[in-house]
Design a protein around this motif. Structure first.
Motif, PDB file in Angstrom:
ATOM      1  N   UNK A   1       0.840  -1.195   0.000  1.00 40.19           N
ATOM      2  CA  UNK A   1       0.000   0.000   0.000  1.00 40.19           C
ATOM      3  C   UNK A   1       0.871   1.239   0.000  1.00 40.19           C
ATOM      4  N   UNK A   2       1.919   1.198   0.828  1.00 42.21           N
ATOM      5  CA  UNK A   2       2.838   2.318   0.932  1.00 42.21           C
ATOM      6  C   UNK A   2       3.512   2.590  -0.412  1.00 42.21           C
ATOM      7  N   UNK A   3       4.025   1.507  -1.013  1.00 42.06           N
ATOM      8  CA  UNK A   3       4.680   1.655  -2.318  1.00 42.06           C
ATOM      9  C   UNK A   3       3.688   2.181  -3.356  1.00 42.06           C
ATOM     10  N   UNK A   4       2.459   1.649  -3.332  1.00 44.30           N
ATOM     11  CA  UNK A   4       1.445   2.081  -4.281  1.00 44.30           C
ATOM     12  C   UNK A   4       1.095   3.551  -4.118  1.00 44.30           C
TER      13      UNK A   4
ATOM     14  N   UNK B   1      -4.239   6.798  -3.950  1.00 40.15           N
ATOM     15  CA  UNK B   1      -4.153   8.134  -3.352  1.00 40.15           C
ATOM     16  C   UNK B   1      -4.330   8.024  -1.847  1.00 40.15           C
ATOM     17  N   UNK B   2      -3.445   8.631  -1.069  1.00 42.09           N
ATOM     18  CA  UNK B   2      -3.591   8.567   0.390  1.00 42.09           C
ATOM     19  C   UNK B   2      -4.905   9.180   0.845  1.00 42.09           C
ATOM     20  N   UNK B   3      -5.460   8.653   1.918  1.00 41.47           N
ATOM     21  CA  UNK B   3      -6.659   9.256   2.484  1.00 41.47           C
ATOM     22  C   UNK B   3      -6.308  10.559   3.195  1.00 41.47           C
ATOM     23  N   UNK B   4      -5.101  10.615   3.751  1.00 41.76           N
ATOM     24  CA  UNK B   4      -4.647  11.866   4.372  1.00 41.76           C
ATOM     25  C   UNK B   4      -3.129  11.847   4.417  1.00 41.76           C
TER      26      UNK B   4
ATOM     27  N   UNK C   1      -0.904  12.292  -7.267  1.00 40.48           N
ATOM     28  CA  UNK C   1      -0.594  12.282  -8.698  1.00 40.48           C
ATOM     29  C   UNK C   1      -0.657  10.851  -9.209  1.00 40.48           C
ATOM     30  N   UNK C   2      -0.910  10.694 -10.515  1.00 39.98           N
ATOM     31  CA  UNK C   2      -1.026   9.359 -11.091  1.00 39.98           C
ATOM     32  C   UNK C   2       0.314   8.799 -11.515  1.00 39.98           C
TER      33      UNK C   2
END
Lengths: 262, 312, 298
Positions: free
Chosen positions: A45-48, A55-58, A71-72
């Motif tokens: 998840x971190x790498x993604x 996209x992080x929730x916060x 960003x994509x």
């Protein structure tokens, strides 16, 4: 000195499930960081999130001081952050050489070295592709279709393609997984040799602690969505938390075994 | 093979142009219709390589045809070259607009949405009196670079125009397919994630391919319009027209920029004979041929040609 | 007021026969992931076959009751024959291919069937309006409602209910649902997926032919009806969700009413309104208004 990559209180939830919780860290340029943790601990998840797949929730993620949160993949790749995949992402119907030529061609185009209608298949680019493949030790497979390549070769191809655009940061997601024990070090050697020469910042996710110990300057250990240890390998791997929650001593200790390494 | 194509295109085109002067009129007319379709199929080929099958190229074909038709009938423009360019632009514009939505879809949803768009145009055309509804519109005679060929040389003039247009289109598409963005068709089809992670927007690449295919279809439509002299919704926008283009693509294969034209020509020849001698068997023959190609020869008939060349 | 009622009735009747056809199409897609273009041929054969048999019955001075029975029996015969022929004879050898390739295969077989139709029946139009005429009509104000149309809606309703009951209340239906959700898993649990495919395809074909049979008395039966029906039923299926039975109903109603409204209020949009709705639904919610199957997006 400004960190090349940093995260400030990054969190990610999927509905009720929290995959990442308040992650903060800073990585100086040129460092090689090993990311460890049990499955589901939040490493991927971190790498993604860093590479734009999620996209992080916060929280904020910064690259060279610039905010890249949300960003994509396309944008983040262009900025100079690339990744390889746990399951090697290559173009199955093309040969290994064609895969590499394509990656170099796109890199040339994005860097402005090639014009809009400049052909992809050029002798010079082909030569560079062959050189890259041999640098990673897989030149023998140049003419084979990517979907019939052995697992280890395919992973190296994936990594070679990821690095084609000469990024400043590379994230390798389990570069030696699915590969036989004998091959692991050969592969990692080939990878780090290719990357080390260009003083690229490397983050690699790994389950094999020997690999982590050998190649990482620093270790980030994940558990339950947070970082539970952050430091040089000798330190981090010896920490009680890491031994409990990552290496798996917990069960063994309480079962009365007392053995050191899972 | 790649280098060979460009060097072959020149002589082939010259030979075709020369042949035009000795061909009987019916054959020149048939070849004109065939090559116009070949242009549409060339566009389909670009999309096919990226893994996209469009069931709606009739949208751009009809768009180009009607743009040319209306400009000729109402706008007083009677120059074939201008009409051809207008048709191309109309097709490109329609594809540009439709592409914002279409480029987000793949596989069967892409096929269905492209079908829907073309049927929307069909519905508009059929019910609109100014556009001729089901009767369609007729075009006045056109001139070629200012010259009026007269009735005897009209089919020759149309033929020469379509051969030149096809040559230019084939060269342009070949150059595109060799370029870096153009060569990303198979990678997109294989693994879009990887393409994105190389730093490119797959959606934008596909949008560009849609515009290219739309422009080619519009060109084909415009040429069809003024060479036949009459267009109507059933012949240009109905979904079976799109189906026909897809059939030629399957039969011809996507191995080379020559394939669409060779395929279209063969298709038209066989069709005109079949329709004349066995009208209730034509669709059956076509269907059987398609099934045979789909099941046993996925590279289309062109792959037979290249296979033999490679083996020799 | 009367216009609103006219729109409602027209829409309902159109929705009814389109529903029966779309139901077959969506069932086949849901289970086999095949968007069956040949469905148009099933419809056409159903219409032609029924029209011919009605003609035979009437020529032999038969009771018109037989005509009605035929309208229900012929589709079963035609659907079973053609469905088995296509599924066992062609599709069986093509399973596992890409969805779009399957569409192309069924499109090719549709062409073949269309010519068989021409060979059997020629290009003349057939009429079989006696069943409709004999049932008469009743009036609401200045509006005449054909009793046949009401019966048609009834048949569609019964068909829908029967299908719903079959899927949700029978063991067979549960097996089919399992195959829809996860073919491999169902197979691993011992389901004979091949047999499910064959039966589903035949049922779908019967529904397509039934749609043709019940529509035959209302139209002139000509070679082009198959081609027209395909694209409308595609629209219905896309709107409702490909593979969703409830979606076929919703899609049919939407299409039926939209078209009826257009015919009465704004005739210029009659044809394209269906496809505009289809494009709109595909654009906003590609999986249709009912399904959980998501479209591929980047």
């Amino acid at each position: 000195m400004q960190a090349i990559l940093s995260a400030e209180k990054v969190s990610k939830s999927f509905g009720q499930v929290t995959a990442a919780r308040d992650i903060s860290m800073e990585i100086p340029a040129g460092q090689t960081v090993g990311i460890i943790g049990a499955n589901g601990a939040g490493k991927t998840t971190f790498v993604n999130m860093i590479t734009g797949y999620l996209t992080p929730s916060s929280g904020r993620i910064r690259f060279q001081g610039r905010d890249i949160t949300g960003l994509g993949p396309k944008a983040i790749t262009r900025l100079g952050v690339c990744r390889s995949f746990q399951i090697a992402q290559v173009f199955p119907t093309l040969t290994a050489l064609e895969n590499m030529v394509t990656a170099l061609g796109v890199a040339d185009r994005l860097a402005g070295r090639a014009g809009l209608l400049a052909p992809l298949r050029q002798p010079e680019r082909r030569q560079r592709a062959l050189e890259t493949l041999s640098h990673y030790g897989i030149a023998d497979y140049a003419g084979r279709r990517a979907d019939v390549l052995p697992q280890g070769v395919r992973k190296l191809l994936d990594i070679a393609m990821a690095v084609a655009s000469e990024p400043k940061v590379v994230l390798l997601d389990e570069p030696t997984s699915g590969v036989s024990v004998e091959e692991k070090f050969t592969i990692m050697d080939a990878v780090m040799r290719g990357l080390g020469e260009r003083s690229i910042t490397v983050l690699f996710v790994e389950h094999d602690m020997d690999i982590v110990q050998r190649y990482a300057d620093r270790v980030l250990a994940f558990y339950d969505g947070t970082i539970i240890a952050d430091g040089p390998p000798e330190e981090a791997l010896a920490s009680q938390d890491v031994r409990d929650y990552v290496i798996g001593d917990f069960q063994l200790r309480h079962a009365g075994e007392g053995q050191a390494h899972a | 093979m790649q280098q060979a194509v460009l060097t072959k295109l020149g002589p082939i085109t010259l030979a075709l142009l020369a042949a035009g002067f000795v061909l009987p009129e019916w054959l020149a007319s048939l070849a004109t219709v065939a090559f116009a379709k070949g242009l549409v199929v060339l566009g389909l080929m670009v999309l096919w390589r990226a893994g996209l099958v469009s069931f709606g190229q009739a949208l751009y074909f009809a768009g180009g045809a009607y743009a040319a038709g209306l400009l000729a009938r109402d706008g007083g423009v009677q120059e074939a070259v201008i009409l051809a360019l207008v048709g191309t632009a109309a097709g490109a514009l329609l594809a540009y607009i439709a592409g914002f939505l279409l480029a987000r879809y793949r596989e069967i949803f892409f096929a269905m949405l492209s079908l829907a768009f073309s049927m929307i145009l069909y519905g508009i055309l059929v019910k609109n009196a100014e556009l001729g509804s089901t009767d369609g519109i007729g075009l006045p005679q056109v001139s070629f670079l200012g010259i009026d060929p007269g009735n005897e040389a009209r089919s020759l003039a149309n033929y020469l125009l379509v051969v030149v247009a096809s040559f230019l289109a084939a060269v342009a598409v070949e150059a595109y397919l060799r370029s870096i963005p153009g060569s990303l068709a198979e990678p997109i089809r294989d693994n879009e994630v990887r393409v994105e992670y190389l730093g490119l927007s797959v959606k934008n690449l596909i949008h560009a391919k849609l515009v290219l295919a739309g422009a080619l279809a519009g060109l084909g439509g415009a040429i069809t319009a003024f060479s036949i002299g009459h267009i109507d919704p059933d012949a240009t926008a109905f979904w079976t027209v799109s189906g026909g283009f897809v059939f030629i693509t399957i039969l011809a294969g996507t191995g080379s920029v020559l394939a669409p034209f060779v395929g279209a020509l063969l298709f038209e020849l066989v069709r005109s004979y079949a329709v004349q001698y066995a009208p209730e068997l034509w669709q059956m023959i076509l269907g059987a041929a398609l099934l045979a190609v789909i099941m046993f020869l996925p590279g289309g008939l062109w792959s037979l040609f290249t296979r033999r060349a490679r083996e020799s | 007021m009367l216009t609103a009622f006219a729109i409602f009735m027209d829409g309902l009747v159109y929705a009814a026969w389109v529903f029966v056809v779309a139901l077959g199409l969506t069932l086949i897609f849901g289970v086999m992931k095949i968007l069956n273009v040949t469905h148009g041929a099933f419809f056409a054969f159903g219409a032609y076959g029924t029209a011919t048999m009605i003609g035979v019955v009437l020529a032999g001075d038969g009771d018109l009751v037989w005509a009605f029975l035929l309208m229900l029996l012929m589709p079963v015969v035609i659907g079973t024959l053609l469905g088995l022929l296509l599924e066992r004879g062609l599709l069986n050898f093509a399973y596992g291919r890409d969805e779009v390739v399957m569409v192309l295969i069924t499109y090719a077989s549709f062409l073949i069937f269309e010519d068989v139709l021409l060979l059997i029946w020629g290009t003349d139009a057939y009429f079989a309006y006696q069943p409709m005429v004999v049932l008469g009509n009743f009036s609401v104000g200045r509006l005449f409602i054909s009793n046949y149309d009401l019966a048609l809606v009834g048949v569609a309703g019964v068909t829908g209910l029967a299908t719903w009951w079959g899927i949700n209340r029978t063991r067979w239906g549960h097996i089919v649902t399992a195959v829809i959700h996860d073919r491999e898993m169902a197979s691993a649990l011992g389901v004979n997926v091949a047999r499910v495919f064959t039966v589903t395809f035949v049922i779908g074909a019967i529904l397509g032919a039934l749609g043709g049979a019940i529509t035959a008395p209302k139209i002139s039966v000509t070679p082009g009806i198959g081609i027209e029906v395909i694209v409308v039923s595609f629209a219905v299926v896309a709107i409702g969700g490909m593979g969703a039975i409830g979606g076929a109903l919703l899609g049919a109603l939407l299409v039926g009413f939209a078209r009826a409204a257009a015919v009465h209020l704004l005739p210029e949009v009659e044809l394209f309104v269906i496809y505009a709705v289809m494009a709109l639904v595909l654009a906003i919610r590609p999986e249709g208004l009912f399904t959980r199957i998501a479209a591929r997006r980047i």
